[in-house]
Design a protein around this motif. Structure first.
Motif, short mmCIF file in Angstrom:
data_model
loop_
_atom_site.label_atom_id
_atom_site.label_comp_id
_atom_site.label_asym_id
_atom_site.label_seq_id
_atom_site.Cartn_x
_atom_site.Cartn_y
_atom_site.Cartn_z
N SER A 100 49.40 33.16 43.09
CA SER A 100 48.25 34.04 42.98
C SER A 100 48.45 35.42 43.63
N ASP A 157 50.40 37.77 31.50
CA ASP A 157 49.91 36.49 32.01
C ASP A 157 49.63 36.49 33.51
N GLU A 195 46.96 38.18 34.94
CA GLU A 195 45.63 38.78 35.12
C GLU A 195 44.94 38.38 36.40
N ASN A 196 45.07 37.15 36.82
CA ASN A 196 44.34 36.65 37.98
C ASN A 196 45.13 36.76 39.28
N GLN A 197 46.28 37.39 39.25
CA GLN A 197 47.06 37.55 40.48
C GLN A 197 46.56 38.73 41.29
N THR A 198 46.60 38.56 42.61
CA THR A 198 46.30 39.65 43.52
C THR A 198 47.57 40.48 43.66
#
Length: 124
Positions: free
Chosen positions: A76, A101, A103-106
Motif C-alpha cells: 500500500s 494498478d 490507484e490505492n497506494q500511498t
C-alpha cells in the motif's frame, strides 16, 4: 483543463528504478508541462498529473544527473526518492509514468532525503 501535451517523449530511460509499478522514467525539457496546467516549475517542484483514464505521471524539476529510486515499502506504500548531485544549476524535468494498478497506494516523495509535498493536477 486542457490535455497535457506529450510532445517529444523520445527520451533517455534511467536505470535507477527498482519497482515494477513504474512503466518508465525519463528526462525531458520543461516545456512538456502545459501552461494551462501549471506555471513554469521552480527547482524542487514535483507534480502528479492524473487523467480521466486513470493514468498517472509524476514530473520532478530537479538537477540533471539526479538519482531516482522508486521502491515499494509494502503493498500500500510506494516511496519515490530524488537525490540530486548538488553540483550544478542545470535542471531538467524527470518524468515517471506509473502503472494503472496502483490507484490505492500511498505515494511518499523525498527530495535529497527529506519528505516533500507534491502538487496534484487532475486533467479532464
Amino acid at each position: 483543463m486542457k490535455k497535457l501535451s506529450m510532445l517529444l517523449l523520445s527520451l533517455t530511460l534511467l536505470s535507477a528504478c527498482s519497482s515494477n509499478k513504474v512503466s518508465e522514467i525519463s528526462e525531458s525539457s520543461v516545456d512538456i508541462l502545459s501552461e494551462s496546467l501549471t506555471e513554469k516549475p521552480e527547482h524542487g517542484d514535483i507534480f502528479l498529473i492524473q487523467n480521466e483514464a486513470g493514468e498517472r505521471i509524476i514530473y520532478a524539476y530537479i538537477e540533471k544527473d539526479s538519482e531516482v529510486d522508486v521502491e515499494e515499502a509494502d503493498d500500500s506504500v510506494m516511496n519515490i526518492r530524488f537525490d540530486e548531485p548538488e553540483e550544478s544549476d542545470d535542471f531538467i524535468l524527470y518524468t515517471i509514468a506509473l502503472e494503472n494498478d496502483i490507484e490505492n497506494q500511498t505515494l511518499n516523495f523525498y527530495l535529497n532525503g527529506e519528505e516533500t509535498s507534491v502538487e496534484v493536477i487532475y486533467e479532464s
